[in-house]
Design an enzyme around this catalytic site. Structure first.
Site, PDB file in Angstrom:
ATOM      1  N   ASN A  98      34.855  40.313  29.347  1.00 46.71           N
ATOM      2  CA  ASN A  98      33.875  39.983  28.074  1.00 46.71           C
ATOM      3  C   ASN A  98      33.093  41.030  27.807  1.00 46.71           C
ATOM      4  O   ASN A  98      32.491  40.967  26.626  1.00 46.71           O
ATOM      5  CB  ASN A  98      33.491  38.454  28.240  1.00 46.71           C
ATOM      6  CG  ASN A  98      34.425  37.712  27.962  1.00 46.71           C
ATOM      7  OD1 ASN A  98      35.619  37.784  27.224  1.00 46.71           O
ATOM      8  ND2 ASN A  98      34.249  36.190  28.200  1.00 46.71           N
ATOM      9  N   LEU A 334      37.641  31.656  35.184  1.00 49.15           N
ATOM     10  CA  LEU A 334      38.277  32.765  34.517  1.00 49.15           C
ATOM     11  C   LEU A 334      37.480  34.135  34.854  1.00 49.15           C
ATOM     12  O   LEU A 334      37.964  35.213  34.048  1.00 49.15           O
ATOM     13  CB  LEU A 334      38.040  32.265  33.048  1.00 49.15           C
ATOM     14  CG  LEU A 334      38.674  31.113  32.746  1.00 49.15           C
ATOM     15  CD1 LEU A 334      38.597  30.724  31.138  1.00 49.15           C
ATOM     16  CD2 LEU A 334      40.286  31.493  32.816  1.00 49.15           C
ATOM     17  N   HIS A 335      36.498  34.404  35.574  1.00 47.68           N
ATOM     18  CA  HIS A 335      36.010  35.671  35.857  1.00 47.68           C
ATOM     19  C   HIS A 335      35.451  36.354  34.607  1.00 47.68           C
ATOM     20  O   HIS A 335      35.593  37.715  34.881  1.00 47.68           O
ATOM     21  CB  HIS A 335      36.761  36.487  36.691  1.00 47.68           C
ATOM     22  CG  HIS A 335      37.343  35.466  38.063  1.00 47.68           C
ATOM     23  ND1 HIS A 335      38.769  35.017  37.696  1.00 47.68           N
ATOM     24  CD2 HIS A 335      37.030  34.880  38.966  1.00 47.68           C
ATOM     25  CE1 HIS A 335      38.884  34.418  38.931  1.00 47.68           C
ATOM     26  NE2 HIS A 335      38.108  34.092  39.620  1.00 47.68           N
ATOM     27  N   CYS A 336      34.982  36.011  33.598  1.00 50.04           N
ATOM     28  CA  CYS A 336      34.443  36.554  32.201  1.00 50.04           C
ATOM     29  C   CYS A 336      35.613  37.246  31.669  1.00 50.04           C
ATOM     30  O   CYS A 336      35.699  38.176  31.095  1.00 50.04           O
ATOM     31  CB  CYS A 336      33.564  37.297  32.560  1.00 50.04           C
ATOM     32  SG  CYS A 336      31.938  36.431  33.131  1.00 50.04           S
ATOM     33  N   ALA A 337      37.018  36.915  32.042  1.00 48.08           N
ATOM     34  CA  ALA A 337      38.140  37.735  31.534  1.00 48.08           C
ATOM     35  C   ALA A 337      39.165  36.657  31.129  1.00 48.08           C
ATOM     36  O   ALA A 337      40.145  36.958  31.594  1.00 48.08           O
ATOM     37  CB  ALA A 337      38.581  38.697  32.567  1.00 48.08           C
TER      38      ALA A 337
END
Ligand SMILES: Cc1ncc(COP(=O)(O)O)c(C=O)c1O
Length: 382
Positions: A98, A334-337
């Site tokens: 992100n 979601l690991h910012c992705a």
């Protein structure tokens, strides 16, 4: 505690880093390059040392082309806001964090920047030819994640650069700086953004970008630099144009010590160690029922990052059990992705991510595999 969340931030930090930050805090609290007294000169030297160390690690001659930021997010925002103008078109991939996707979404909103996304395959792999087919007369640059923080998948940067037909390539090296030798990348990339607190083993609040000579990135933040103070406009030369305000001098003292530490061990040695851990982990998972592993299984194609799911558990439940019952720290979700998870088929629940670093051991990997075996059997029984 077994800490397998190295892709979020590395831990522990080398003793030399802790000592360098402490020593810098004791020695000087002055703003670097602002005053002529001894403390300010010491602070300026500290920042210069960090720049020189980063230049050595990246294999670039001129450390003045490296500007420090607080993290890679700020570095990526700086380059995207600093290069993209109204109506420009930009290429990126579906494996981005992100910290690329969100500034691009904002630039689309406020500057009418048009974004084309190259879709990766289910392993997170990119076909470089997809870039070539998406190029338009208005394409200004491509921005690509070097190592996925979800699957560890490495992007074929040389082939992507070749497909770009001379357009600038911006590389997000958040997951690869300090993890892989980056000298080949600085021969290919036009801008490389890094963060200090992951593979580089430095303190949080450190990061930056290297900008190839000939590329002028406009400033994101304007303010004091200690240079050309008679002017009310931002200096236009590197690194001052991108470094407004007092930097994180104490953190940079730690980053310099961290880079020295990495250079002393050798990046090949670090890579070999992390590869051995990743291979042992993947081999162990291969025999477990009910475990789904995402991303490439060939360790040459990935960093030390492995995402999984286990039947019968949501990612957050699995991470919770690992933490509370086994003392294992991992990252779930979601690991910012989010787009990367859509690509690999794990959206919206995400995955549990295991990431290994220099201070992790094979014994820790074996203990976590035993824990996962136990957990997966319970999950299958439930
Ligand atoms: C690929 C990638 N890009 C960007 C970031 C953002 O890093 P930072 O929080 O240090 O800015 C991360 C870290 O989560 C990452 O893995």
């Amino acid at each position: 505690l077994i800490y397998f969340d190295q892709a979020a931030t590395s831990w522990p930090k080398p003793d030399a880093v802790v000592e360098a930050v402490t020593a810098a805090l004791r020695a000087s609290s002055a703003s670097p390059g602002r005053s002529t007294h001894a403390m300010s000169v010491t602070a300026a030297r500290t920042v210069f040392r960090a720049r020189e160390a980063m230049a050595e690690l990246l294999g670039v001659d001129d450390s003045g082309r490296i500007a420090f930021t607080l993290n890679v997010t700020q570095a990526l925002n700086t380059v995207l806001y600093g290069l993209l103008k109204p109506g420009d078109h930009v290429l990126t991939t579906s494996m981005e964090h992100n910290s690329v996707m969100r500034p691009l979404a904002r630039l689309a909103e406020i500057r009418g920047v048009e974004v084309s996304v190259v879709e990766a395959d289910r392993q997170g792999g990119i076909d470089p030819d997809d870039f070539r087919t998406l190029i338009r007369p208005t394409t200004r640059l491509a921005v690509v994640n070097h190592g996925s923080n979800v699957t560890g998948t490495l992007a074929p940067l040389a082939e992507i650069k070749a497909a770009l037909e001379g357009l600038p390539l911006v590389v997000d090296a958040a997951q690869t700086a300090g993890v892989l030798p980056l000298t080949p990348v600085t021969e290919i990339a036009d801008v490389l953004a890094f963060t200090g607190h992951k593979g580089l083993m430095g303190p949080t609040g450190t990061g930056g970008l290297w900008v190839r000579p000939g590329i002028a990135v406009g400033s994101l933040i304007q303010g004091g630099t200690g240079s050309r103070s008679e002017h009310e406009i931002q200096p236009d030369f590197m690194p001052d144009c991108l470094e407004a305000g007092t930097p994180n001098t104490h953190g940079l003292a730690g980053l310099a010590a961290a880079v020295d530490y990495i250079l002393e061990i050798g990046l090949e040695h670090i890579r070999d160690h992390e590869t051995a851990l990743t291979k042992a982990f993947l081999d162990g998972l291969g025999n477990m029922e009910g475990v789904r592993v995402y991303g490439p299984k060939n360790i040459k194609e990935i960093t030390a990052v492995v995402s999984i799911n286990i039947d019968g558990y949501s990612p957050s439940d699995l991470a919770f059990v690992l933490d509370r019952e086994y003392g294992v720290a991992v990252r779930a979700g979601l690991h910012c992705a989010p787009r990367a998870h859509k690509t690999i088929g794990s959206f919206p629940q995400g995955t549990v991510r295991f990431s290994f670093g220099w201070f992790n051991t094979l014994d820790e990997v074996r203990r976590v595999l035993a824990a996962l075996d136990e957990i997966s059997k319970k999950g299958l029984g439930s």
